[in-house]
Design a protein around this motif. Sequence first.
Motif, PDB file in Angstrom:
ATOM      1  N   GLY A   1       0.824  -1.207   0.000  1.00  0.00           N
ATOM      2  CA  GLY A   1       0.000   0.000   0.000  1.00  0.00           C
ATOM      3  C   GLY A   1       0.852   1.247   0.000  1.00  0.00           C
ATOM      4  N   PRO A   2       1.544   1.522  -1.114  1.00  0.00           N
ATOM      5  CA  PRO A   2       2.521   2.621  -1.130  1.00  0.00           C
ATOM      6  C   PRO A   2       1.918   4.000  -0.918  1.00  0.00           C
ATOM      7  N   PHE A   3       0.623   4.157  -1.133  1.00  0.00           N
ATOM      8  CA  PHE A   3       0.023   5.470  -0.918  1.00  0.00           C
ATOM      9  C   PHE A   3      -0.252   5.725   0.559  1.00  0.00           C
ATOM     10  N   SER A   4      -0.724   4.705   1.268  1.00  0.00           N
ATOM     11  CA  SER A   4      -1.216   4.925   2.627  1.00  0.00           C
ATOM     12  C   SER A   4      -0.197   4.626   3.719  1.00  0.00           C
ATOM     13  N   ALA A   5       0.589   3.558   3.567  1.00  0.00           N
ATOM     14  CA  ALA A   5       1.456   3.108   4.662  1.00  0.00           C
ATOM     15  C   ALA A   5       2.438   4.181   5.144  1.00  0.00           C
ATOM     16  N   PRO A   6       3.162   4.878   4.265  1.00  0.00           N
ATOM     17  CA  PRO A   6       4.115   5.885   4.761  1.00  0.00           C
ATOM     18  C   PRO A   6       3.445   7.002   5.552  1.00  0.00           C
ATOM     19  N   PHE A   7       2.266   7.425   5.110  1.00  0.00           N
ATOM     20  CA  PHE A   7       1.577   8.502   5.821  1.00  0.00           C
ATOM     21  C   PHE A   7       1.023   8.013   7.152  1.00  0.00           C
ATOM     22  N   PHE A   8       0.534   6.770   7.171  1.00  0.00           N
ATOM     23  CA  PHE A   8       0.052   6.213   8.433  1.00  0.00           C
ATOM     24  C   PHE A   8       1.184   6.129   9.456  1.00  0.00           C
ATOM     25  N   ALA A   9       2.371   5.757   8.996  1.00  0.00           N
ATOM     26  CA  ALA A   9       3.506   5.561   9.902  1.00  0.00           C
ATOM     27  C   ALA A   9       4.179   6.865  10.307  1.00  0.00           C
ATOM     28  N   ALA A  10       3.931   7.956   9.579  1.00  0.00           N
ATOM     29  CA  ALA A  10       4.677   9.202   9.804  1.00  0.00           C
ATOM     30  C   ALA A  10       4.653   9.689  11.250  1.00  0.00           C
ATOM     31  N   PRO A  11       3.487   9.785  11.921  1.00  0.00           N
ATOM     32  CA  PRO A  11       3.515  10.267  13.313  1.00  0.00           C
ATOM     33  C   PRO A  11       4.339   9.380  14.237  1.00  0.00           C
ATOM     34  N   TRP A  12       4.322   8.078  13.970  1.00  0.00           N
ATOM     35  CA  TRP A  12       5.057   7.141  14.825  1.00  0.00           C
ATOM     36  C   TRP A  12       6.557   7.198  14.535  1.00  0.00           C
ATOM     37  N   LEU A  13       6.926   7.434  13.280  1.00  0.00           N
ATOM     38  CA  LEU A  13       8.340   7.574  12.947  1.00  0.00           C
ATOM     39  C   LEU A  13       8.925   8.843  13.569  1.00  0.00           C
ATOM     40  N   ILE A  14       8.153   9.925  13.533  1.00  0.00           N
ATOM     41  CA  ILE A  14       8.613  11.167  14.169  1.00  0.00           C
ATOM     42  C   ILE A  14       8.784  10.955  15.670  1.00  0.00           C
ATOM     43  N   TRP A  15       7.834  10.265  16.275  1.00  0.00           N
ATOM     44  CA  TRP A  15       7.908   9.973  17.709  1.00  0.00           C
ATOM     45  C   TRP A  15       9.122   9.112  18.040  1.00  0.00           C
ATOM     46  N   LEU A  16       9.361   8.057  17.234  1.00  0.00           N
ATOM     47  CA  LEU A  16      10.520   7.190  17.454  1.00  0.00           C
ATOM     48  C   LEU A  16      11.825   7.963  17.288  1.00  0.00           C
ATOM     49  N   ALA A  17      11.864   8.834  16.302  1.00  0.00           N
ATOM     50  CA  ALA A  17      13.085   9.640  16.097  1.00  0.00           C
ATOM     51  C   ALA A  17      13.353  10.535  17.303  1.00  0.00           C
TER      52      ALA A  17
ATOM     53  N   GLY B   1     -17.170  -3.267   1.022  1.00  0.00           N
ATOM     54  CA  GLY B   1     -16.690  -2.386   2.070  1.00  0.00           C
ATOM     55  C   GLY B   1     -15.596  -1.474   1.558  1.00  0.00           C
ATOM     56  N   PRO B   2     -15.126  -0.553   2.378  1.00  0.00           N
ATOM     57  CA  PRO B   2     -14.072   0.389   1.952  1.00  0.00           C
ATOM     58  C   PRO B   2     -12.710  -0.289   1.899  1.00  0.00           C
ATOM     59  N   VAL B   3     -12.474  -1.074   0.841  1.00  0.00           N
ATOM     60  CA  VAL B   3     -11.287  -1.921   0.783  1.00  0.00           C
ATOM     61  C   VAL B   3      -9.990  -1.113   0.717  1.00  0.00           C
ATOM     62  N   HIS B   4     -10.030   0.089   0.176  1.00  0.00           N
ATOM     63  CA  HIS B   4      -8.817   0.904   0.113  1.00  0.00           C
ATOM     64  C   HIS B   4      -8.382   1.365   1.505  1.00  0.00           C
ATOM     65  N   TYR B   5      -9.279   1.264   2.461  1.00  0.00           N
ATOM     66  CA  TYR B   5      -8.974   1.695   3.820  1.00  0.00           C
ATOM     67  C   TYR B   5      -8.976   0.517   4.795  1.00  0.00           C
ATOM     68  N   SER B   6      -8.833  -0.694   4.273  1.00  0.00           N
ATOM     69  CA  SER B   6      -8.934  -1.875   5.126  1.00  0.00           C
ATOM     70  C   SER B   6      -7.855  -1.907   6.203  1.00  0.00           C
ATOM     71  N   GLU B   7      -6.667  -1.335   5.902  1.00  0.00           N
ATOM     72  CA  GLU B   7      -5.590  -1.354   6.893  1.00  0.00           C
ATOM     73  C   GLU B   7      -5.903  -0.467   8.098  1.00  0.00           C
ATOM     74  N   LEU B   8      -6.935   0.366   7.980  1.00  0.00           N
ATOM     75  CA  LEU B   8      -7.305   1.238   9.089  1.00  0.00           C
ATOM     76  C   LEU B   8      -8.334   0.607  10.018  1.00  0.00           C
ATOM     77  N   ALA B   9      -8.842  -0.566   9.680  1.00  0.00           N
ATOM     78  CA  ALA B   9      -9.964  -1.144  10.425  1.00  0.00           C
ATOM     79  C   ALA B   9      -9.652  -1.282  11.914  1.00  0.00           C
ATOM     80  N   VAL B  10      -8.519  -1.886  12.241  1.00  0.00           N
ATOM     81  CA  VAL B  10      -8.182  -2.107  13.651  1.00  0.00           C
ATOM     82  C   VAL B  10      -7.981  -0.775  14.365  1.00  0.00           C
ATOM     83  N   SER B  11      -7.309   0.158  13.702  1.00  0.00           N
ATOM     84  CA  SER B  11      -7.085   1.470  14.315  1.00  0.00           C
ATOM     85  C   SER B  11      -8.404   2.185  14.595  1.00  0.00           C
ATOM     86  N   LEU B  12      -9.338   2.107  13.663  1.00  0.00           N
ATOM     87  CA  LEU B  12     -10.634   2.745  13.852  1.00  0.00           C
ATOM     88  C   LEU B  12     -11.397   2.113  15.007  1.00  0.00           C
TER      89      LEU B  12
END
Length: 333
Positions: free
Chosen positions: A34-50, A179-190
């Motif tokens: 998921g090259p469109f969504s994964a980097p943006f989803f991870a961005a807040p956590w990467l900044i926090w880890l840094a 269902g909203p398959v393009h956003y399936s990786e967000l299901a658990v977070s939601l």
Amino acid sequence: MTFLYAALRLRETPEALRWWVVAGLALSWATLTGPFSAPFFAAPWLIWLAGELWRRRSGRAWTGAVIFCVIGAAAFTLLLGYQYALSGSPLISGYQTFDSITRWGLIGKALEAIPPLPSVHELMFTLARINFWLFGWPVSVVLLFFFRRNAGGKRLFASVALVFLVYAAISAATIYPVGPVHYSELAVSLVILSASGLDRLVEMARTAPWHGAPRAVVTLPVAALLCALVTFVPVYGGSLQASADLVRAPDDLLAAQGVTRALVFVRTLPTFYVSPYSWAYYRRNNHPDLSDPILYVNYADPERNSEFARLFPDRPIFSMGMNEGKFTMLPGP
């Protein structure tokens, strides 16, 4: 979610190299799929880890961070190589390649209108469907906005919001048949944010003048979910069954004629014309060695069809398509 779990473990023990490896592999796989969504989803956590890494400045933690970056760089190189193999350019995505081949793409196709209307449409369209699909009732998204405002909750909410915004920015025409398959990786977070919101809402209700408020806050979502199970699931389940029957129709028609091996030229698909429809379905892919009992190939023209059919002299030839509103499987190319 594997990446998030690894990130939380790294917060506790940044010197544990295994969690840097797990985080790198998880995020790399998510980016490849998921090259469109994964980097943006991870961005807040990467900044926090840094920030945590800089604050602690542990030599072993820096080693883990380097390993994480090496894994990410390898995955990024693999993604660029994959895109280069598809299009001849490492900077052209699979969506763009699909658009150039079919002359009908997904990016920028949410709505034919003047910007930013397509982005607004995609965002509102997505929220409307997420609102129902999350728990199957009309005010599901409301609970999200009551999540606990701790640091982790804010990061998770920011991750979800960034994915929504990036899809809105590219105004991609997303897919919703199941269902909203393009956003399936967000299901658990939601679900996590909604559960946090429900918990906080119950806590707030305990301070309300009406003593029955906490019970009402818990009961109403459960009652609405049960109503959805009774009304929505049977209807939508029937629709999915009808879609599955359409997908299996070519095989069923051949089986009814006693045909077990055949070469089938595909003129069109019944899912384009027969309810409940689906534009996303395509003909079944064949094995690379073309050993499938039933081979489905695109209909070209009679001359090229006959030339291809000569490669399979042992197979009866059929042509499938629509005829007077009915799906047919006729002999011959």
